[in-house]
Design a protein around this motif. Structure first.
Motif, PDB file in Angstrom:
ATOM      1  N   ILE A 157       0.740  -1.305   0.036  1.00 11.04           N
ATOM      2  CA  ILE A 157       0.153  -0.173   0.180  1.00 11.04           C
ATOM      3  C   ILE A 157       0.953   1.104   0.286  1.00 11.04           C
ATOM      4  N   GLU A 158       1.827   1.127   1.022  1.00 17.39           N
ATOM      5  CA  GLU A 158       3.139   2.456   0.565  1.00 17.39           C
ATOM      6  C   GLU A 158       3.578   2.506  -0.523  1.00 17.39           C
ATOM      7  N   ASN A 159       4.138   1.271  -1.180  1.00 15.05           N
ATOM      8  CA  ASN A 159       4.503   1.499  -2.793  1.00 15.05           C
ATOM      9  C   ASN A 159       3.580   2.281  -3.378  1.00 15.05           C
ATOM     10  N   SER A 162       3.073   5.786  -3.517  1.00 20.03           N
ATOM     11  CA  SER A 162       3.831   6.388  -3.447  1.00 20.03           C
ATOM     12  C   SER A 162       3.916   6.541  -5.173  1.00 20.03           C
ATOM     13  N   GLU A 163       3.464   5.548  -5.912  1.00 21.17           N
ATOM     14  CA  GLU A 163       3.285   6.048  -6.861  1.00 21.17           C
ATOM     15  C   GLU A 163       2.104   6.545  -7.382  1.00 21.17           C
ATOM     16  N   MET A 164       0.915   5.954  -6.682  1.00 31.31           N
ATOM     17  CA  MET A 164       0.636   7.269  -7.549  1.00 31.31           C
ATOM     18  C   MET A 164       0.486   8.803  -7.381  1.00 31.31           C
ATOM     19  N   HIS A 165       1.556   9.136  -5.611  1.00 30.41           N
ATOM     20  CA  HIS A 165       1.765  10.435  -5.598  1.00 30.41           C
ATOM     21  C   HIS A 165       2.605  10.894  -7.011  1.00 30.41           C
ATOM     22  N   LEU A 166       3.947   9.643  -6.829  1.00 30.61           N
ATOM     23  CA  LEU A 166       4.395  10.480  -7.877  1.00 30.61           C
ATOM     24  C   LEU A 166       3.825  10.862  -9.523  1.00 30.61           C
ATOM     25  N   HIS A 167       2.844  10.571  -9.331  1.00 30.38           N
ATOM     26  CA  HIS A 167       2.065   9.428 -11.009  1.00 30.38           C
ATOM     27  C   HIS A 167       1.331  11.951 -10.814  1.00 30.38           C
ATOM     28  N   ILE A 168       0.805  11.624  -9.291  1.00 34.81           N
ATOM     29  CA  ILE A 168      -0.033  12.828  -9.533  1.00 34.81           C
ATOM     30  C   ILE A 168       0.504  13.881  -9.651  1.00 34.81           C
ATOM     31  N   VAL A 169       1.495  13.748  -8.921  1.00 40.81           N
ATOM     32  CA  VAL A 169       2.119  14.712  -9.216  1.00 40.81           C
ATOM     33  C   VAL A 169       3.098  15.080 -10.648  1.00 40.81           C
TER      34      VAL A 169
END
Length: 177
Positions: A157-159, A162-169
């Protein structure tokens, strides 16, 4: 909050001895038997020995001093009284010893049955404890596996986060057309 009522079975601690209760009176339960037992118990007591000594001393004193002469010096009547007493005392004492031996044997058997029952109950408790220990170990292993699975899921979930956060950013920072 509910209160559970526990039904505790009353344990008869003399349950193994009850079968031998009929052996308690040495000579039986009737009036004669109770008096015979009391008489047999009276032999050998300090009171009996003191009373017999007093009677013999009084007997000898009365016959030697000249106050009365119902039994002359060899004290044949006194010897006859002692023989009569021994004739009745010996069988009573032997009977008392025989019955006491029977009571002791019955008591010993009852104690052995009690010890055996305790050993069986102890074995059952040990088996139950071993079963509970095995169940607890199994539950502990399951808990460990679940904890490891939770840890793995948490990392995933943490990974993903993080991936979603990077994708959104990255998606926000892209120029708009």
């Amino acid at each position: 909050m509910t209160t559970e009522t526990q039904t505790t079975a009353t344990v008869d601690h003399l349950r193994f001895h009850r079968a031998h209760a009929h052996l308690a009176p040495t000579f039986g339960n009737d009036k004669f038997a109770l008096r015979a037992e009391a008489f047999a118990r009276f032999f050998g007591t300090p009171m009996f020995l003191g009373a017999q000594t007093l009677i013999v001393a009084l007997w000898i004193f009365l016959n030697v001093s000249g106050i009365t002469h119902f039994d002359a010096y060899p004290f044949i009547l006194l010897n006859l009284a002692f023989s009569l007493q021994a004739a009745y005392a010996a069988p009573l004492i032997l009977l008392a010893q025989t019955r006491q031996a029977a009571r002791d044997k019955a008591q010993s058997e009852a104690d052995a049955q009690h010890r055996e029952a305790l050993a069986v109950a102890n074995s059952e408790r040990q088996a139950q404890a071993a079963k509970h220990t095995a169940q607890l170990l199994e539950l502990l292993e399951q808990n460990t596996r679940l904890t490891e699975m939770t840890k793995t899921l948490s990392e995933r979930i943490e990974n993903l986060t993080s991936e979603m956060h990077l994708h959104i950013v990255q998606h926000k920072n892209e120029p708009k057309v």
